[in-house]
Write a protein that holds these residues in place. Sequence first.
Motif, PDB file in Angstrom:
ATOM      1  N   LEU A   1      10.332  -8.566   1.026  1.00  0.00           N
ATOM      2  CA  LEU A   1      11.554  -8.042   0.415  1.00  0.00           C
ATOM      3  C   LEU A   1      12.356  -9.154  -0.265  1.00  0.00           C
ATOM      4  O   LEU A   1      12.875  -8.977  -1.375  1.00  0.00           O
ATOM      5  CB  LEU A   1      12.411  -7.348   1.473  1.00  0.00           C
ATOM      6  N   ASP A   2      12.478 -10.295   0.401  1.00  0.00           N
ATOM      7  CA  ASP A   2      13.214 -11.421  -0.191  1.00  0.00           C
ATOM      8  C   ASP A   2      12.589 -11.868  -1.507  1.00  0.00           C
ATOM      9  O   ASP A   2      13.298 -12.230  -2.459  1.00  0.00           O
ATOM     10  CB  ASP A   2      13.248 -12.601   0.785  1.00  0.00           C
ATOM     11  N   SER A   3      11.262 -11.833  -1.570  1.00  0.00           N
ATOM     12  CA  SER A   3      10.579 -12.326  -2.770  1.00  0.00           C
ATOM     13  C   SER A   3      10.816 -11.436  -3.979  1.00  0.00           C
ATOM     14  O   SER A   3      10.689 -11.881  -5.129  1.00  0.00           O
ATOM     15  CB  SER A   3       9.077 -12.444  -2.503  1.00  0.00           C
ATOM     16  N   LEU A   4      11.152 -10.169  -3.727  1.00  0.00           N
ATOM     17  CA  LEU A   4      11.361  -9.210  -4.820  1.00  0.00           C
ATOM     18  C   LEU A   4      12.843  -8.957  -5.092  1.00  0.00           C
ATOM     19  O   LEU A   4      13.189  -8.192  -5.992  1.00  0.00           O
ATOM     20  CB  LEU A   4      10.680  -7.879  -4.468  1.00  0.00           C
ATOM     21  N   ALA A   5      13.714  -9.634  -4.352  1.00  0.00           N
ATOM     22  CA  ALA A   5      15.146  -9.315  -4.375  1.00  0.00           C
ATOM     23  C   ALA A   5      15.805  -9.555  -5.729  1.00  0.00           C
ATOM     24  O   ALA A   5      16.756  -8.849  -6.089  1.00  0.00           O
ATOM     25  CB  ALA A   5      15.869 -10.113  -3.294  1.00  0.00           C
ATOM     26  N   ASP A   6      15.325 -10.542  -6.486  1.00  0.00           N
ATOM     27  CA  ASP A   6      15.993 -10.863  -7.747  1.00  0.00           C
ATOM     28  C   ASP A   6      15.353 -10.195  -8.950  1.00  0.00           C
ATOM     29  O   ASP A   6      15.774 -10.427 -10.097  1.00  0.00           O
ATOM     30  CB  ASP A   6      16.012 -12.385  -7.948  1.00  0.00           C
ATOM     31  N   LEU A   7      14.344  -9.376  -8.749  1.00  0.00           N
ATOM     32  CA  LEU A   7      13.692  -8.685  -9.866  1.00  0.00           C
ATOM     33  C   LEU A   7      14.490  -7.450 -10.267  1.00  0.00           C
ATOM     34  O   LEU A   7      15.127  -6.804  -9.425  1.00  0.00           O
ATOM     35  CB  LEU A   7      12.265  -8.284  -9.491  1.00  0.00           C
ATOM     36  N   ASP A   8      14.438  -7.120 -11.541  1.00  0.00           N
ATOM     37  CA  ASP A   8      15.143  -5.949 -12.049  1.00  0.00           C
ATOM     38  C   ASP A   8      14.289  -4.699 -11.806  1.00  0.00           C
ATOM     39  O   ASP A   8      13.787  -4.055 -12.728  1.00  0.00           O
ATOM     40  CB  ASP A   8      15.436  -6.112 -13.538  1.00  0.00           C
ATOM     41  N   ILE A   9      14.143  -4.378 -10.536  1.00  0.00           N
ATOM     42  CA  ILE A   9      13.341  -3.235 -10.128  1.00  0.00           C
ATOM     43  C   ILE A   9      14.072  -2.498  -9.009  1.00  0.00           C
ATOM     44  O   ILE A   9      15.001  -3.024  -8.397  1.00  0.00           O
ATOM     45  CB  ILE A   9      11.938  -3.647  -9.617  1.00  0.00           C
ATOM     46  N   GLU A  10      13.643  -1.281  -8.757  1.00  0.00           N
ATOM     47  CA  GLU A  10      14.130  -0.528  -7.609  1.00  0.00           C
ATOM     48  C   GLU A  10      13.011  -0.491  -6.579  1.00  0.00           C
ATOM     49  O   GLU A  10      11.904  -0.019  -6.869  1.00  0.00           O
ATOM     50  CB  GLU A  10      14.507   0.903  -7.994  1.00  0.00           C
ATOM     51  N   ILE A  11      13.270  -0.983  -5.394  1.00  0.00           N
ATOM     52  CA  ILE A  11      12.290  -0.981  -4.317  1.00  0.00           C
ATOM     53  C   ILE A  11      12.590   0.198  -3.394  1.00  0.00           C
ATOM     54  O   ILE A  11      13.728   0.388  -2.967  1.00  0.00           O
ATOM     55  CB  ILE A  11      12.350  -2.287  -3.499  1.00  0.00           C
ATOM     56  N   VAL A  12      11.561   0.983  -3.115  1.00  0.00           N
ATOM     57  CA  VAL A  12      11.662   2.024  -2.098  1.00  0.00           C
ATOM     58  C   VAL A  12      10.656   1.665  -1.017  1.00  0.00           C
ATOM     59  O   VAL A  12       9.440   1.707  -1.246  1.00  0.00           O
ATOM     60  CB  VAL A  12      11.377   3.426  -2.655  1.00  0.00           C
ATOM     61  N   ALA A  13      11.136   1.274   0.141  1.00  0.00           N
ATOM     62  CA  ALA A  13      10.253   0.828   1.220  1.00  0.00           C
ATOM     63  C   ALA A  13      10.376   1.778   2.400  1.00  0.00           C
ATOM     64  O   ALA A  13      11.477   2.013   2.906  1.00  0.00           O
ATOM     65  CB  ALA A  13      10.608  -0.586   1.653  1.00  0.00           C
ATOM     66  N   THR A  14       9.235   2.338   2.802  1.00  0.00           N
ATOM     67  CA  THR A  14       9.240   3.165   4.013  1.00  0.00           C
ATOM     68  C   THR A  14       8.994   2.231   5.191  1.00  0.00           C
ATOM     69  O   THR A  14       7.896   1.734   5.400  1.00  0.00           O
ATOM     70  CB  THR A  14       8.157   4.252   3.946  1.00  0.00           C
ATOM     71  N   ILE A  15      10.040   1.997   5.947  1.00  0.00           N
ATOM     72  CA  ILE A  15      10.020   1.039   7.053  1.00  0.00           C
ATOM     73  C   ILE A  15      10.388   1.772   8.341  1.00  0.00           C
ATOM     74  O   ILE A  15      11.451   2.389   8.428  1.00  0.00           O
ATOM     75  CB  ILE A  15      11.038  -0.107   6.820  1.00  0.00           C
ATOM     76  N   ALA A  16       9.516   1.704   9.320  1.00  0.00           N
ATOM     77  CA  ALA A  16       9.820   2.322  10.613  1.00  0.00           C
ATOM     78  C   ALA A  16      11.073   1.696  11.204  1.00  0.00           C
ATOM     79  O   ALA A  16      11.368   0.512  10.977  1.00  0.00           O
ATOM     80  CB  ALA A  16       8.640   2.144  11.565  1.00  0.00           C
ATOM     81  N   ASP A  17      11.827   2.473  11.940  1.00  0.00           N
ATOM     82  CA  ASP A  17      13.073   1.972  12.520  1.00  0.00           C
ATOM     83  C   ASP A  17      12.837   0.740  13.389  1.00  0.00           C
ATOM     84  O   ASP A  17      13.655  -0.190  13.402  1.00  0.00           O
ATOM     85  CB  ASP A  17      13.738   3.071  13.352  1.00  0.00           C
ATOM     86  N   SER A  18      11.700   0.722  14.090  1.00  0.00           N
ATOM     87  CA  SER A  18      11.399  -0.426  14.953  1.00  0.00           C
ATOM     88  C   SER A  18      11.196  -1.700  14.146  1.00  0.00           C
ATOM     89  O   SER A  18      11.531  -2.800  14.600  1.00  0.00           O
ATOM     90  CB  SER A  18      10.156  -0.146  15.789  1.00  0.00           C
ATOM     91  N   GLU A  19      10.659  -1.567  12.943  1.00  0.00           N
ATOM     92  CA  GLU A  19      10.449  -2.726  12.083  1.00  0.00           C
ATOM     93  C   GLU A  19      11.725  -3.080  11.313  1.00  0.00           C
ATOM     94  O   GLU A  19      12.011  -4.257  11.084  1.00  0.00           O
ATOM     95  CB  GLU A  19       9.304  -2.447  11.103  1.00  0.00           C
ATOM     96  N   LYS A  20      12.489  -2.072  10.937  1.00  0.00           N
ATOM     97  CA  LYS A  20      13.744  -2.325  10.236  1.00  0.00           C
ATOM     98  C   LYS A  20      14.700  -3.126  11.113  1.00  0.00           C
ATOM     99  O   LYS A  20      15.463  -3.977  10.625  1.00  0.00           O
ATOM    100  CB  LYS A  20      14.389  -0.993   9.826  1.00  0.00           C
ATOM    101  N   ALA A  21      14.658  -2.896  12.418  1.00  0.00           N
ATOM    102  CA  ALA A  21      15.543  -3.598  13.341  1.00  0.00           C
ATOM    103  C   ALA A  21      15.269  -5.095  13.374  1.00  0.00           C
ATOM    104  O   ALA A  21      16.134  -5.879  13.783  1.00  0.00           O
ATOM    105  CB  ALA A  21      15.389  -3.008  14.740  1.00  0.00           C
ATOM    106  N   LYS A  22      14.080  -5.495  12.921  1.00  0.00           N
ATOM    107  CA  LYS A  22      13.731  -6.912  12.924  1.00  0.00           C
ATOM    108  C   LYS A  22      14.268  -7.646  11.688  1.00  0.00           C
ATOM    109  O   LYS A  22      14.281  -8.876  11.651  1.00  0.00           O
ATOM    110  CB  LYS A  22      12.205  -7.078  12.957  1.00  0.00           C
ATOM    111  N   LEU A  23      14.713  -6.895  10.689  1.00  0.00           N
ATOM    112  CA  LEU A  23      15.164  -7.518   9.445  1.00  0.00           C
ATOM    113  C   LEU A  23      16.556  -8.126   9.609  1.00  0.00           C
ATOM    114  O   LEU A  23      17.423  -7.563  10.276  1.00  0.00           O
ATOM    115  CB  LEU A  23      15.185  -6.477   8.318  1.00  0.00           C
TER     116      LEU A  23
END
Length: 433
Positions: free
Chosen positions: A279-301
């Motif tokens: 996610l960090d690597s794509l943060a500065d691109l002029d794109i829209e990211i849609v990421a399906t992230i399980a809640d258990s994995e999202k909690a690690k971010l």
Amino acid sequence: MRVLFAANPHKSVFQYMVPLAWALRTAGHEVRFASQPAFAATITQAGLTAVPVGRDHDRLWAARAAAGGADGAADAGRAGIEPPYDAFTDPEKATWEYLSAGMATAVGERHRLAAFPMAADLVEFARHWRPDLVIWDPLTYAGPIAAQAVGAAHARLLFGVDVFGGVRDLFLKLKERRPEGERVDPLADWLGGYARKHGGEFTEDMATGHFTIDQFPASLQTEAPGLHYERTQFIPYGGPAVVPDWLRRAPERPRVAITMGLSATDVYSGYTVDTQDVLDSLADLDIEIVATIADSEKAKLKRIPGNARLVPYVPLHALAPTCDAVVHHAGAATLATVARHPVPHLSLHYHYDQPILARKLAAQGAGLELHTSEATGRAVREHVLRLLTEPSFRERAAALRDETLALPTPNQLVPRLEELTARHRRATTTTAA
């Protein structure tokens, strides 16, 4: 016809079977779906008629889920293809010594474990209901056991690359080269025991079906020599789904979806890529990211980029057509869903048939691939930029889309299944006479 589906209680495998079950149902055939009792709710949720058989016994899947440990480390059993089926991709393991010993272990520790809770009850139901056709996934040998007991036609329905058929073919070729007294066959011995119990003898179709239903285009599949394949389109089914409001609006910037599959957290211990780094690597691109992230994995971010929308789930068949690229794990269902649209893929593959599918996809130019050990944020960024800026990827993705949609739909396959079942019935009647 009466058509009996048989599957182990594994949701991701079951979902590959639902569209064909409904195609047969809406063509006027009687359809029943058999699995362990606790799985009945999943079956009926799909609108199908469940037949609970045997007893609940989830040790096989629980062992796989627990193998990763609580710390999210990738387990050895998850990496690659389980022995001895890893000989499918490793020529050094394609030896009699490896396959004969490995098959004995696979039968004793996996196939028998999965079949035993269902087999006796499934045979009893088959004798009561008398199906004309039994359809089973390659992990559910209770299916051919029941079909053989009642003389029904039966078919495997694949959920990816035909690893099982390919290794069975390799095993049989090596077996033929052995001296007469050394031709051990653990799979045939085990299935033959069931066959004799029910008044028959082992026949090779118990291992690979009278025929095999393949839901993937030829360019993504590796067929086993000598087996009969019937192809059909993969139609996505992921269970209950709701299209969110935001997905109804066209994206204002190039949309890139990221999904690493449900089994990574439902069955295993987590994702095999560093989600934060990606996610960090794509943060500065002029794109829209849609990421399906399980809640258990999202909690690690620790942070979520401003150009990223994180959701636990969104139906991929609704999301994929709106995307300019999709980053995924090369799971067969995910890849096949995206392949129904002219959308380039970046496959971050890790286990089972994911590396095979990812490399086949890249070889035909419809996308790029990285093993997860190489999927650093920087590498993912470089590959995504290529997919977004080089027109050839979209052109080749469109060609894959055309190949996919040229296959018969499940509804169009039904008359062929009727024909093959009737042919089996005639052959059985002639033999008996």
